[in-house]
Motif scaffolding. Structure first.
Motif, short mmCIF file in Angstrom:
data_model
loop_
_atom_site.label_atom_id
_atom_site.label_comp_id
_atom_site.label_asym_id
_atom_site.label_seq_id
_atom_site.Cartn_x
_atom_site.Cartn_y
_atom_site.Cartn_z
N ALA A 79 0.85 -1.19 0.00
CA ALA A 79 0.00 0.00 0.00
C ALA A 79 0.88 1.24 0.00
CB ALA A 79 -0.92 0.01 1.22
N ILE A 80 0.29 2.37 -0.35
CA ILE A 80 0.98 3.65 -0.22
C ILE A 80 0.09 4.59 0.60
CG2 ILE A 80 2.26 3.40 -2.37
CD1 ILE A 80 0.35 5.40 -3.66
N THR A 81 0.71 5.52 1.28
CA THR A 81 -0.04 6.46 2.12
C THR A 81 -0.38 7.71 1.32
OG1 THR A 81 1.93 7.64 2.91
CG2 THR A 81 1.28 5.64 4.10
N PRO A 82 -1.31 8.52 1.81
CA PRO A 82 -1.55 9.82 1.17
C PRO A 82 -0.28 10.67 1.21
CG PRO A 82 -3.35 9.26 2.65
CD PRO A 82 -2.27 8.26 2.90
N PRO A 83 -0.08 11.54 0.21
CA PRO A 83 1.14 12.35 0.18
C PRO A 83 1.16 13.44 1.24
CG PRO A 83 -0.32 12.94 -1.64
CD PRO A 83 -0.92 11.73 -0.98
N THR A 84 2.36 13.75 1.70
CA THR A 84 2.61 14.86 2.60
C THR A 84 3.85 15.61 2.11
OG1 THR A 84 3.92 13.43 4.05
CG2 THR A 84 1.59 13.72 4.62
N PRO A 85 4.11 16.83 2.61
CA PRO A 85 5.29 17.57 2.16
C PRO A 85 6.58 16.77 2.35
CG PRO A 85 3.83 19.03 3.34
CD PRO A 85 3.27 17.65 3.51
N ALA A 86 7.45 16.83 1.36
CA ALA A 86 8.70 16.08 1.38
C ALA A 86 9.68 16.66 2.40
CB ALA A 86 9.32 16.06 -0.01
N LEU A 87 10.81 16.00 2.55
CA LEU A 87 11.79 16.36 3.57
C LEU A 87 12.38 17.74 3.29
CD1 LEU A 87 11.62 13.17 3.45
CD2 LEU A 87 13.85 13.18 4.55
N PRO A 88 12.21 18.68 4.20
CA PRO A 88 12.59 20.07 3.92
C PRO A 88 14.07 20.35 4.11
CG PRO A 88 11.64 19.93 6.10
CD PRO A 88 11.53 18.55 5.50
N TYR A 89 14.56 21.32 3.35
CA TYR A 89 15.88 21.89 3.58
C TYR A 89 15.73 23.02 4.61
CZ TYR A 89 17.40 19.62 -0.80
OH TYR A 89 17.70 18.72 -1.80
N ILE A 90 16.67 23.08 5.55
CA ILE A 90 16.59 24.10 6.60
C ILE A 90 17.94 24.80 6.76
CG2 ILE A 90 14.76 22.94 7.89
CD1 ILE A 90 16.96 21.85 9.79
N THR A 91 17.90 25.94 7.44
CA THR A 91 19.11 26.67 7.82
C THR A 91 18.86 27.28 9.20
OG1 THR A 91 20.77 28.27 7.04
CG2 THR A 91 18.46 28.90 6.78
N ALA A 92 19.92 27.76 9.85
CA ALA A 92 19.79 28.32 11.19
C ALA A 92 19.03 29.64 11.15
CB ALA A 92 21.17 28.53 11.81
N ILE A 93 18.48 30.02 12.27
CA ILE A 93 17.71 31.26 12.40
C ILE A 93 18.50 32.47 11.92
CG2 ILE A 93 16.78 32.89 14.11
CD1 ILE A 93 14.83 30.71 13.60
N GLY A 94 19.79 32.47 12.20
CA GLY A 94 20.61 33.63 11.86
C GLY A 94 21.06 33.71 10.41
N GLN A 95 20.72 32.71 9.60
CA GLN A 95 21.14 32.68 8.20
C GLN A 95 20.10 33.34 7.30
OE1 GLN A 95 24.11 31.76 7.51
NE2 GLN A 95 24.75 30.16 8.95
N ASP A 96 20.52 33.66 6.09
CA ASP A 96 19.63 34.23 5.07
C ASP A 96 19.03 33.09 4.26
OD1 ASP A 96 18.42 35.45 2.88
OD2 ASP A 96 20.00 36.96 2.64
N ALA A 97 17.83 32.66 4.62
CA ALA A 97 17.22 31.50 3.99
C ALA A 97 16.97 31.72 2.50
CB ALA A 97 15.91 31.14 4.69
N ALA A 98 16.60 32.93 2.11
CA ALA A 98 16.34 33.23 0.70
C ALA A 98 17.62 33.10 -0.13
CB ALA A 98 15.75 34.63 0.56
N CYS A 99 18.73 33.54 0.44
CA CYS A 99 20.01 33.43 -0.25
C CYS A 99 20.39 31.96 -0.43
CB CYS A 99 21.08 34.17 0.55
SG CYS A 99 22.75 34.04 -0.12
N VAL A 100 20.19 31.17 0.61
CA VAL A 100 20.50 29.74 0.51
C VAL A 100 19.58 29.08 -0.52
CG1 VAL A 100 20.62 27.56 1.78
CG2 VAL A 100 21.31 29.69 2.91
N ALA A 101 18.31 29.43 -0.52
CA ALA A 101 17.37 28.84 -1.48
C ALA A 101 17.77 29.15 -2.92
CB ALA A 101 15.96 29.36 -1.20
N THR A 102 18.22 30.38 -3.17
CA THR A 102 18.66 30.75 -4.51
C THR A 102 19.85 29.90 -4.94
OG1 THR A 102 17.88 33.02 -4.25
CG2 THR A 102 19.57 32.64 -5.92
N ALA A 103 20.79 29.67 -4.02
CA ALA A 103 21.96 28.85 -4.33
C ALA A 103 21.58 27.40 -4.58
CB ALA A 103 22.97 28.95 -3.18
N VAL A 104 20.64 26.89 -3.80
CA VAL A 104 20.20 25.50 -3.97
C VAL A 104 19.51 25.32 -5.31
CG1 VAL A 104 18.67 23.70 -3.09
CG2 VAL A 104 20.04 25.06 -1.49
N SER A 105 18.63 26.24 -5.67
CA SER A 105 17.95 26.16 -6.97
C SER A 105 18.95 26.18 -8.12
CB SER A 105 16.96 27.31 -7.12
OG SER A 105 15.86 27.16 -6.26
N ALA A 106 19.92 27.08 -8.03
CA ALA A 106 20.93 27.17 -9.08
C ALA A 106 21.77 25.89 -9.14
CB ALA A 106 21.83 28.38 -8.83
#
Length: 247
Positions: A178-205
């Motif tokens: 069997a398979i379960t209903p879908p849920t959000p996949a495993l997220p990428y995270i960064t520390a509170i003091g980091q610039d998450a938008a900057c990291v996201a741009t780098a990851v996408s690239a």
């Protein structure tokens, strides 16, 4: 740290993925961390980039880290940035789920979305409950416990199941029940003091710059944005001891 899907077959590709992220950021550690406890890394105030699981994120981490984004693995049966659990049994064991639950359920740990929360929620919704539990510590070990007959069925996340079938013989010895209903996949995270938008741009690239062979190996398609609210809306089932205490 990219430890959630860092098996031997994907280790080098993960290294190359991180080097691309680091190159687009212009700073960061030279190498991925592989010698520290997950929680130690996730809660490190200097954390730059890591992947966690949806259940740890919603139950303990969401107020202590920033969400960078969610990888999309283009899995069937689910929207972008989502995944699901695959419940598996031995290929030669023809029992259906209502019969399998009378045996032993192998799970990696009680704070795992794909190994515990998703399958237990799925079973309880059908008024089913495993008779016995076996905690293994890892998805691959849960699969092996079923192969060896120490458990009757197990739950693996869909990407781990795909990787195990591609790089081991488990796809021949185990079958999907069997398979379960879908849920959000495993997220990428960064520390509170980091610039998450900057990291996201780098990851996408970095995903865009990955060699086609590495993208196929890692099943990485793109970075998506799943909101914290979507993660927090996923239900939390009873803990293992609580579940077993029920009549």
């Amino acid at each position: 740290m990219l430890g959630m899907y860092d098996m031997p077959a994907t280790k080098d590709a993960n290294d190359r993925f991180w080097k691309l992220i680091q190159g687009h950021l212009g700073f960061g550690p030279q190498y991925l961390t592989r010698d520290r406890d997950f929680w130690d890394v996730w809660l490190d105030p200097e954390l730059l980039f890591a992947q966690t699981c949806g259940m740890p994120y919603r139950t303990r981490l969401h107020e202590q880290v920033k969400l960078v984004g969610t990888p999309d693995y283009a899995l069937p049966h689910c929207p972008r940035g989502h995944y699901y659990s695959v419940l598996v049994a031995r290929t030669k064991d023809g029992r259906e789920m209502r019969e399998l639950v009378s045996g032993t359920f192998a799970y990696n740990e009680g704070l795992s979305q794909s190994g515990w929360a998703a399958p237990i929620t799925y079973l309880l919704d059908q008024n089913l409950k495993p008779e016995k539990l076996l905690e293994t510590g890892a998805h691959a070990l849960s699969a092996q416990a079923v192969v060896e007959g120490r458990a009757d069925f197990a739950s693996l996340d869909a990407l781990t199941w795909a990787l195990l079938t591609e790089h081991s013989n488990l796809g021949q010895t185990l079958r999907e029940v069997a398979i379960t209903p879908p849920t959000p996949a495993l997220p990428y995270i960064t520390a509170i003091g980091q610039d998450a938008a900057c990291v996201a741009t780098a990851v996408s690239a970095a995903i865009n710059d990955l060699a086609a062979s590495d993208r196929r190996l890692l099943h990485l398609k793109r970075l998506t944005q799943v909101t914290p609210a979507e993660y927090l809306a996923v239900p939390n089932p009873p803990k293992p001891k609580t579940l077993m205490a029920r009549n």
